[in-house]
Design an enzyme around this catalytic site. Structure first.
Site: not given
Lengths: 261, 395
Positions: B123, B125, B128, B130, B156, B376
């Site tokens: 997800l 980047e 990008a 938080s 991961t 996460e």
């Protein structure tokens, strides 16, 4: 092919074992009971025969009703069915008595191969597999560190102090395996779940036609009269190096004396 | 553990045996080699432990999430890289299983559940983190494929995974313009950068994925719907954060175990240092904090199981209604990872100079705990979610 794996419930190998002074047998209450670790090698070999030869594997346990979790544990590795021989008269059996019960139970079964662990971690007699083979009049191949099935025959590498012998026999046969034969896998979670619903047949001595006098404490040819705690460990010999090289000679003498070299 | 049903107890005994005998003795070696413990993950697969919370139709064991998390905790106590590996794998698998079309589910999920394929989640980047809705990786429809271009970061299992869940923009420059794609490791046009050089958790590789007009088949658009990628990403993090909380508790427990063992044996002033209040109070706080974090993640997991209608509360009012459990998950992640940071730091303190050396694992635990406060969703993001909920206008 059909394979039978006799297994044994033993006191946890790592636990401190006690003898019950009332009947000179292991005090089962004092330590957790487990599936004999040596049996795990026989079970692994049986699982491999399932994979390679589509073998149908039955696990056999001689022991009290309370040992049933051990049968389920063995089944959790993916074996097909359980057979348990339970009878109060079996308590206190020696190796020959146990072998008689196993042999009688096997007489009722169809099988090509019986796979034992070579010894149990409590009694360590190594007698039962050969005694069962003798009672059944079958070839006995003990101390196998390698096993191959080829059509109607079995070939093992029989381990001894100087290496191994290659031994071949026709099936059916009785084989006992040593720990060098494989590396047992863990059961899978689904195997544990499936073990609960695998068929389990429970038989008594009367079912098998075994006379109670032939087994148990009364039928035992070996009798335990007395036991003692293991003596405390004695202090070892300390060899000190004073820089003259005498220590090396001392060490060499000691090793020779103890027959290490 | 004593209150668990028999089958769950047997499962945890199996996992504890494996973790103690096979995982723990190898954890440090894999760390030093900077190598993902794939053989250990493969063993998890062989033991049916890679699909515990998934449905039987895809090969899973249909266990409550709470029990799956106890497995993650137990593994993390022996090796964080492996415990977190299972957690990240489950996060990616859950997202695909939950949002796939029936055809995609049949094609893509069983391999992941069986552990034949290792999953990953992409997800973030470089620009990008938080602010995840601001991703710029683009997916442009071109006939039967989407052409993906951009860089995903902090992945991961980057380079060791077999299947990646990749978020990319198919529409407007907001959260609603993001879609989710399931991309295989051998996807043409996708390369994996050199793994990041990190402070810790070396045996869990973290790497960028570089996509350069990578032609991803259109049937790999998750759910066959554009624009739901952000929702997929956030929903899967609810479960993922519980996984991280369980990892943190396992790690804290490992640190506590070492500290207690040391405090009982190390003697100063003629007695074990654990006899001194200065040390025993430290240990007492570590143990209490760890147990509190454990209770919190398990209670959050119970709510999740209740919301999804599994576990002991199935059939009770509200069960199975799928209400959101974002806040309990955020709280568990926040509390457990902060607890792990404090507990691993204190463990180093209990061991003194020895704790600062690589002769003992506690310095590694401290370095590993730090990342759990970051990944996460940083713990600041967790606080933001919780705070926002508390101060939201009431309907």
């Amino acid at each position: 092919m059909k394979v039978l794996v006799p297994v044994k419930r033993v006191p946890d190998t790592a636990g401190e074992k006690k003898i019950d002074p009332n009947d000179n047998t292991v005090d089962r209450e004092s330590v957790e009971s487990v599936l004999c670790p040596v049996n795990e090698f026989a079970i692994e070999e049986a699982v491999r025969l399932k994979e390679s030869h589509d073998a149908e594997v039955t696990v056999l346990l001689v022991g009290p009703e309370s040992a049933q979790p051990i049968v389920r544990k063995a089944l959790s590795y993916g074996l097909d069915a359980g057979l348990q021989v339970t009878d109060d008269a079996i308590a206190g059996s020696d190796a020959l008595g146990t072998a008689r019960v196993i042999a009688k139970a096997l007489e009722e079964q169809e099988f090509d191969l019986v796979l034992f662990g070579n010894q149990s971690t409590d009694a360590r007699t190594c007698l039962v597999p050969a005694a069962v083979a003798e009672l059944l009049g079958l070839p006995s191949l003990t101390y196998a560190r390698h096993l191959e099935i080829d059509g109607g025959s079995v070939t093992v590498h029989r381990e001894h102090e100087e290496g191994w012998d290659v031994v071949t026999s026709q099936l059916p046969a009785v084989v006992s395996v040593v720990e060098a034969i494989n590396e047992p896998r863990y059961p899978s979670f689904k195997g544990i779940m499936a073990a609960k619903s695998k068929p389990l047949d429970v038989r008594s001595l009367a079912d098998l036609g075994v006379e109670p006098e032939q087994v148990g404490a009364n039928g035992a040819t070996a009798t335990m009269y007395e036991f003692k705690d293991r003596p405390p460990k004695e202090a070892g010999t300390i060899v000190e190096d004073d820089g003259t090289g005498a220590a090396a000679a001392q060490l060499a003498d000691w090793m020779t004396e103890k027959k290490f070299v | 553990m004593h209150t668990l049903p028999e089958e769950h107890r047997h499962l945890l005994e199996l996992v504890r045996g494996f973790a103690t005998t096979d995982v723990a003795p190898q954890a440090d070696g894999y760390e030093r080699a900077h190598e993902f413990p794939r053989p250990l993950f493969d063993q998890l697969a062989a033991m049916d432990l890679t699909g515990l919370p998934f449905g039987a139709a895809v090969g899973g064991s249909e266990l409550p999430y709470r029990v799956y998390l106890m497995v993650v905790e137990e593994l993390s106590r022996a090796s964080l890289a492996l415990g977190m590996g299972l957690s990240v794998h489950t996060l990616a698998t859950w997202a695909i299983d939950s949002y796939a079309t029936p055809e995609q589910r049949q094609l893509l999920v069983p391999d992941l559940v069986a552990g034949r394929a290792l999953g990953a989640y992409a997800l973030s980047e470089p620009g990008a983190g938080s602010d995840a809705a601001s991703i710029t990786t683009r997916a442009r429809r071109d006939g039967d494929v989407y052409l993906l271009t951009g860089t995903k970061a902090w992945v991961t299992h980057g380079g060791v995974a077999d299947r990646y869940l990749v978020m990319a923009r198919t529409g407007a420059a907001d959260a609603g313009g993001i879609s989710a794609f399931v991309v295989d490791a051998d996807q043409p046009g996708m390369t994996v950068a050199e793994p990041e050089s990190k402070m810790g958790l070396w045996s869990s590789p973290t790497a960028q994925l570089i996509l350069d007009d990578a032609p991803v088949p259109a049937d790999r658009l998750l759910g066959d719907v554009e624009g739901q990628g952000f929702r997929v990403g956030m929903a899967s993090l609810d479960g993922g954060r519980l996984g991280i909380a369980a990892c943190a508790v396992g790690l804290a427990q490992a640190a506590l175990d070492v500290a207690v063992g040391y405090a009982r044996e190390r003697e100063q002033f003629g007695r074990p240092i654990g006899d001194f209040q200065g040390v025993s109070f430290l240990l007492a706080d570590m143990a209490t904090r760890t147990e509190a974090a454990r209770a919190l993640y398990r209670s959050a997991a119970e709510r999740r199981d209740h919301a999804s209608g599994v576990g002991p509360h199935a059939g009770t009012p509200g069960a199975g209604t799928g209400y959101p459990t974002t806040i309990p998950s955020a709280m568990a992640k926040l509390a457990a990872t902060d607890a792990a940071m404090q507990t691993t730091t204190d463990a180093v303190q209990v061991l003194g100079g020895a704790g600062y050396t690589t002769d003992y694992p506690v310095e590694r635990y401290l370095r590993e705990a730090k990342v759990l406060q970051i990944l996460e969703g940083t713990n600041q993001i967790q606080r933001m979610l919780i705070g926002r909920q508390l101060t939201a206008p009431r309907a």
